[in-house]
Design a protein around this motif. Structure first.
Motif, PDB file in Angstrom:
ATOM      1  N   THR A 142       0.821  -1.213   0.000  1.00  0.00           N
ATOM      2  CA  THR A 142       0.000   0.000   0.000  1.00  0.00           C
ATOM      3  C   THR A 142       0.854   1.263   0.000  1.00  0.00           C
ATOM      4  O   THR A 142       0.339   2.365  -0.197  1.00  0.00           O
ATOM      5  CB  THR A 142      -0.933   0.040   1.219  1.00  0.00           C
ATOM      6  N   ARG A 143       2.153   1.126   0.217  1.00  0.00           N
ATOM      7  CA  ARG A 143       3.045   2.299   0.215  1.00  0.00           C
ATOM      8  C   ARG A 143       3.456   2.701  -1.206  1.00  0.00           C
ATOM      9  O   ARG A 143       4.080   3.730  -1.414  1.00  0.00           O
ATOM     10  CB  ARG A 143       4.329   2.016   1.003  1.00  0.00           C
ATOM     11  N   ILE A 144       3.112   1.858  -2.180  1.00  0.00           N
ATOM     12  CA  ILE A 144       3.557   2.069  -3.559  1.00  0.00           C
ATOM     13  C   ILE A 144       2.362   2.493  -4.409  1.00  0.00           C
ATOM     14  O   ILE A 144       1.335   1.812  -4.424  1.00  0.00           O
ATOM     15  CB  ILE A 144       4.183   0.774  -4.114  1.00  0.00           C
ATOM     16  N   PRO A 145       2.455   3.608  -5.121  1.00  0.00           N
ATOM     17  CA  PRO A 145       1.308   4.101  -5.895  1.00  0.00           C
ATOM     18  C   PRO A 145       0.857   3.098  -6.949  1.00  0.00           C
ATOM     19  O   PRO A 145       1.677   2.395  -7.555  1.00  0.00           O
ATOM     20  CB  PRO A 145       1.858   5.370  -6.565  1.00  0.00           C
ATOM     21  N   ALA A 146      -0.449   3.022  -7.177  1.00  0.00           N
ATOM     22  CA  ALA A 146      -0.993   2.157  -8.221  1.00  0.00           C
ATOM     23  C   ALA A 146      -0.346   2.512  -9.554  1.00  0.00           C
ATOM     24  O   ALA A 146      -0.135   3.682  -9.874  1.00  0.00           O
ATOM     25  CB  ALA A 146      -2.506   2.329  -8.311  1.00  0.00           C
ATOM     26  N   GLY A 147      -0.008   1.481 -10.305  1.00  0.00           N
ATOM     27  CA  GLY A 147       0.637   1.681 -11.601  1.00  0.00           C
ATOM     28  C   GLY A 147       2.140   1.583 -11.550  1.00  0.00           C
ATOM     29  O   GLY A 147       2.787   1.422 -12.597  1.00  0.00           O
ATOM     30  N   THR A 148       2.708   1.668 -10.354  1.00  0.00           N
ATOM     31  CA  THR A 148       4.154   1.486 -10.183  1.00  0.00           C
ATOM     32  C   THR A 148       4.417   0.020  -9.879  1.00  0.00           C
ATOM     33  O   THR A 148       3.833  -0.533  -8.940  1.00  0.00           O
ATOM     34  CB  THR A 148       4.693   2.340  -9.021  1.00  0.00           C
ATOM     35  N   GLU A 149       5.255  -0.614 -10.666  1.00  0.00           N
ATOM     36  CA  GLU A 149       5.521  -2.039 -10.471  1.00  0.00           C
ATOM     37  C   GLU A 149       6.085  -2.304  -9.073  1.00  0.00           C
ATOM     38  O   GLU A 149       6.942  -1.572  -8.581  1.00  0.00           O
ATOM     39  CB  GLU A 149       6.506  -2.559 -11.517  1.00  0.00           C
TER      40      GLU A 149
END
Length: 259
Positions: free
Chosen positions: A170-177
């Motif tokens: 959840t710490r990684i933005p959607a669309g970022t692998e």
């Protein structure tokens, strides 16, 4: 339906156990009710080590054996690509595996710790649980997060005061692998801040930088320890940023919703 009624009707079940407040109370209540409850914890790259440690701290005093299931969720391309509904693919893969294991151990019923404060709506993860027939006793019995915390404290569970924690993905933005090295960097960053005494915060990945989301009352401490924070995180990130909008903690969420 009251929780004790659910447990009486379902005396044997497997529990997807995280070591968090909700599933810990459900495990405790099931054991106290005399149920044959079997906790399973999925250890994937999305879960930090302290979650496993906390789960053991709950299960062992209850005399229960915690089954730890290793699962490399990043092998699933739908999860790794990190679309907006990533949680659906993640939950479906993890709970499909848990259902296979629990059934092989003789448990037809699989439950989780979703509570009545969780807004089901169109949440992708809850949709996956419904499709797989996973039961959520706390939600079904109307137990809200504040009630579960109160009951946990009365039971002497340390998880009654444990801050809510979402998986590292959840710490990684959607669309970022999502990659294992990136998850490890985030976990190390959060471990560093925990060691400095910060709590109920998030370290989010933002265009190569670490963006800190802190409760407002911790801003002054962050400024005083700015050099220490930067030193601890700069080897893994291009920059260290502070989100000036205070992180909305769980208590403030309940208060603002009238609970």
């Amino acid at each position: 339906m009251k929780l004790n009624e659910f447990l009486k009707q379902n005396p044997r079940f497997a529990l997807a156990f995280s070591g968090g407040t909700d599933s810990s109370y459900l495990l405790y209540a099931a054991k106290a009710a005399g149920c044959d409850v079997r906790p399973y914890l999925v250890k994937s790259p999305f879960q930090p080590q302290f979650e496993l440690d906390d789960a053991r701290r709950v299960a062992e005093p209850l005399g229960l054996t915690l089954t730890v299931v290793g699962f490399d969720i990043l092998q699933d391309p739908d999860v790794r690509k990190n679309p907006p509904d990533r949680c659906y693919f993640c939950k479906r893969a993890l709970f499909t595996r848990l259902r296979e294991l629990s059934r092989s151990d003789g448990c037809e019923l699989l439950c989780d710790g979703t509570n009545a404060s969780d807004d089901a709506g169109d949440r992708p993860g809850i949709k996956a649980l419904r499709e797989l027939g996973v039961r959520s006793p706390l939600r079904e019995c109307g137990l809200t997060k504040p009630e579960i915390r109160r009951l946990s404290r009365e039971a002497g569970l340390f998880t009654g005061d444990k801050p809510a924690y979402a998986c590292l993905a959840t710490r990684i933005p959607a669309g970022t692998e999502i990659t294992a090295p990136l998850l490890q960097k985030i976990e190390r960053a959060e471990e560093s801040l925990f060691a400095m005494g910060f709590f109920d915060f998030r370290v989010r990945y933002f265009n190569g930088a670490a963006k800190l989301q802190l409760p407002g009352e911790q801003f002054q401490i962050a400024m005083e320890r700015r050099a220490e924070i930067v030193s601890a995180l700069e080897s893994n990130f291009d920059a260290v940023l502070l989100d000036l909008s205070p992180r909305k903690t769980e208590d403030k969420i309940w208060n603002s919703s009238g609970l």
